[in-house]
Design an enzyme around this catalytic site. Structure first.
Site, PDB file in Angstrom:
ATOM      1  N   CYS A  34       0.821  -1.214   0.000  1.00  0.00           N
ATOM      2  CA  CYS A  34       0.000   0.000   0.000  1.00  0.00           C
ATOM      3  C   CYS A  34       0.850   1.257   0.000  1.00  0.00           C
ATOM      4  CB  CYS A  34      -0.973   0.001   1.163  1.00  0.00           C
ATOM      5  SG  CYS A  34      -2.557  -0.678   0.654  1.00  0.00           S
ATOM      6  N   CYS A 105      -1.969   9.062   6.017  1.00  0.00           N
ATOM      7  CA  CYS A 105      -0.662   8.910   6.668  1.00  0.00           C
ATOM      8  C   CYS A 105      -0.794   9.182   8.161  1.00  0.00           C
ATOM      9  CB  CYS A 105       0.356   9.882   6.083  1.00  0.00           C
ATOM     10  SG  CYS A 105       0.732   9.573   4.372  1.00  0.00           S
TER      11      CYS A 105
END
Lengths: 206, 392
Positions: A34, A105
């Site tokens: 990913c 993130c």
């Protein structure tokens, strides 16, 4: 799209980078497939339950490194209970914001911290492994950010149905056919759900 | 050394000073449009003819076969849409490949939805399309084959002459469209010998201005108009075309082709030097695309294992070096690079891929500095990466 100066500073000169020898707890979240992965290591005072030291390693982009740097700063010196309550929004705010496509993130950094805390709690009999339920899937989906707006897919009401039967998790998602993040959202759902042993198969209907 | 060091020339390149100079008169005293019989109008008309000749000569075409467009993407759209719309009565099957430029793939997807059948050829691990598949894919309904000559990601040069022979062998006409955006000015192009029917080029990839390109249309090839309007300068690109940009384009072509062999030999030497130096200095790398002269002379695409490309790019940026990456974190859809995935790279290899595309303005000194900084950056990011230590 631009990174804030604070993101750049933490990216270029990250705090708490590295590994702890003999950590009291550790966790890894994300995967190379990913595009990002974070590992965190904790040193916890057994009496006060204060995080005395914390380090991270990151395979990821600038915002991945910056969010891990800031969240470890924020967690250091806090008790486990306090650190658990840190949110990805707080981390993003502390960095003077992140572009919407980079919000995941921040989620990853906070998830790694929480998982490391859980690791400590399980090792010290302060908590047990969560039992897997259908609601676990919904909770997990709350950690998936729709990159266009930087909010999670549950809050955005993009998740229309969640089912779990005989090891098959079914997720119905409403997302336009030509949405540039269609594939990304599907990949994220798979990555988040496939890590559970109870889930043998993930079915996504868009 | 002047900063920034620009190594992203496949995206766009710096206009040559001579190009700027060539354009200015058309925005000052020569602002006219071509017109019959009148002194200024006919002067402009003959200027445009002259510029057409320059572009035609560069690919061995006739001036009448050159059409100025507002860029490479416009040229690709005109070629594909124009040909398919004018020739759909002859068949409804087209062939391209999974490693084509987005102009081609998005057009193919559009026609697929409109009732055309599209065969997407596979590519091997160096990015070359499968010619056996091409032979097998041809059928009576096939009316067009299109390809991207120099791949925009891996620099792979498709074997145009071999492809052309296969198309010639078919027992009916299959139009051959080539997107030469990255190949133009870098490899010799001879549309006559190579029997290419349609070819698109762009000025800003060869130190010309942005906003102008050209489409070659072989004499006798029928295209439907895709942009209706008044024929001011070109029958396909109707309406006004910025004549200053045409002049700049022609100047860029002159500069590029005046020392063609020498320029490109130097460019290849510099790219090879960059590649060898990276491979000698930095461990755990992986070249994407072929080596040697099967690769465009300006392209080096290399994956750095255990780390992510956007981070490398940002650190290079801080050091004054501009490059590109195939990382999902940097892409618009947050997906790994489709070309690298099509040639069998995995997600991690795509995320860690960096593309350096050089120009004749780059120097050995710049390359030395780039590799020096790159080695420091890769080492720093690997220190931060949990993957690096796990596998070591």
């Amino acid at each position: 799209m631009k990174y804030s100066q604070k993101v750049l500073d933490h990216f270029m000169h990250p705090h708490n980078i590295g590994k702890l020898e003999l950590p009291d707890a550790k966790a890894t979240e994300g995967s190379p497939a990913c595009g990002d992965q974070v590992s965190m290591y904790l040193k916890v005072n057994e009496d006060s339950k204060v995080i005395e030291d914390i380090k991270f390693q990151s395979y990821g982009c600038a915002s991945n490194i910056a969010t891990a740097s800031i969240i470890t700063d924020m967690a250091k010196g806090k008790t486990l209970d306090e650190a658990k309550k840190l949110t990805w929004k707080q981390a993003a705010d502390e960095l003077d914001g992140l572009p919407p496509a980079k919000m995941h993130c921040s989620v990853l950094a906070v998830d790694t911290l929480r998982k490391a805390i859980k690791d400590y709690e399980i090792k010290h009999n302060l908590a047990s492994e969560d039992e897997f339920k259908k609601t676990t899937i919904v909770e997990e989906l709350k950690h998936i950010i729709y990159p266009k707006v930087g909010e999670d897919i549950v809050s955005l009401k993009m998740v229309k149905y969640v089912g779990f039967e005989n090891g098959v998790a079914t997720v119905d998602i409403e997302i336009p056919k030509f949405d540039q993040y269609r594939q990304n959202v599907a990949d994220e759902i798979r990555e988040h759900l496939e890590k559970y042993d109870a889930i043998k198969k993930v079915e996504i209907n868009m | 050394m002047k900063k920034p060091i620009y190594l992203n020339n496949c995206l766009t390149s710096k206009p040559a000073p001579e190009v700027i100079e060539a354009m200015l008169p058309y925005w000052q005293e020569k602002f006219y449009f071509p017109e019959n019989f009148m002194s200024q109008g006919t002067q402009i008309e003959s200027d445009i003819e002259k510029y057409k000749q320059v572009v035609a000569d560069s690919i061995n075409a006739k001036p009448d076969e050159i059409h100025f467009t507002t860029g490479g993407t416009s040229a690709n759209n005109l070629a594909i849409k124009g040909y398919l719309m004018a020739n759909s009565h002859k068949g409804n099957h087209i062939i391209c490949s999974r490693v084509d430029y987005p102009d081609l793939l998005t057009n193919a997807a559009f026609f697929e939805k409109s009732g055309f059948e599209v065969t997407y050829l596979d590519a091997d691990e160096e990015g070359f399309i499968d010619l056996k598949q091409l032979q097998q894919a041809i059928k009576p309904e096939t009316i067009m084959f299109m390809t991207t000559w120099a791949n925009h990601t891996t620099g792979t040069l498709q074997p145009i002459e071999q492809i052309s022979k296969i198309l010639q062998k078919a027992d009916h006409k299959i139009a051959f469209h080539v997107d030469a955006g990255q190949a133009y000015g870098k490899v010799p192009i001879n549309v006559e010998e190579m029997k290419i029917d349609l070819l698109s080029v762009s000025a800003h990839k060869i130190h010309g201005p942005v906003g102008i390109g050209a489409m070659y249309v072989r004499q006798g090839i029928k295209l439907a108009p895709t942009k209706h309007g008044i024929n001011r300068i070109d029958e396909y690109e109707t309406g006004g075309i910025n004549i200053g940009l045409i002049a700049g384009f022609a100047k860029a072509v002159e500069l590029n082709f005046s020392n063609f062999n020498e320029n490109n030999a130097k460019l290849r030497q510099l790219s090879d030097y960059l590649l060898k130096k990276i491979e000698a200095t930095i461990p755990y790398t992986l070249l994407n695309g072929p080596r040697g002269d099967k690769r465009a002379p300006h392209n080096v695409n290399i994956s750095f294992r255990y780390i992510e490309g956007e981070a490398i790019m940002m650190m290079l940026d801080a050091a004054g070096i501009i490059v590109a990456t195939g990382s999902a974190c940097f892409s618009k859809g947050l997906s790994p690079n489709y070309i690298l995935m099509a040639i069998g790279r995995n997600h991690e290899e795509s995320h860690g891929s960096m593309k350096f595309t050089l120009s004749r303005y780059n120097t050995k000194e710049e390359i030395d500095y780039t590799v020096e900084k790159l080695a420091e950056i890769v080492s720093e990011l690997r220190k931060r990466s949990p993957l690096y230590k796990e596998e070591k």
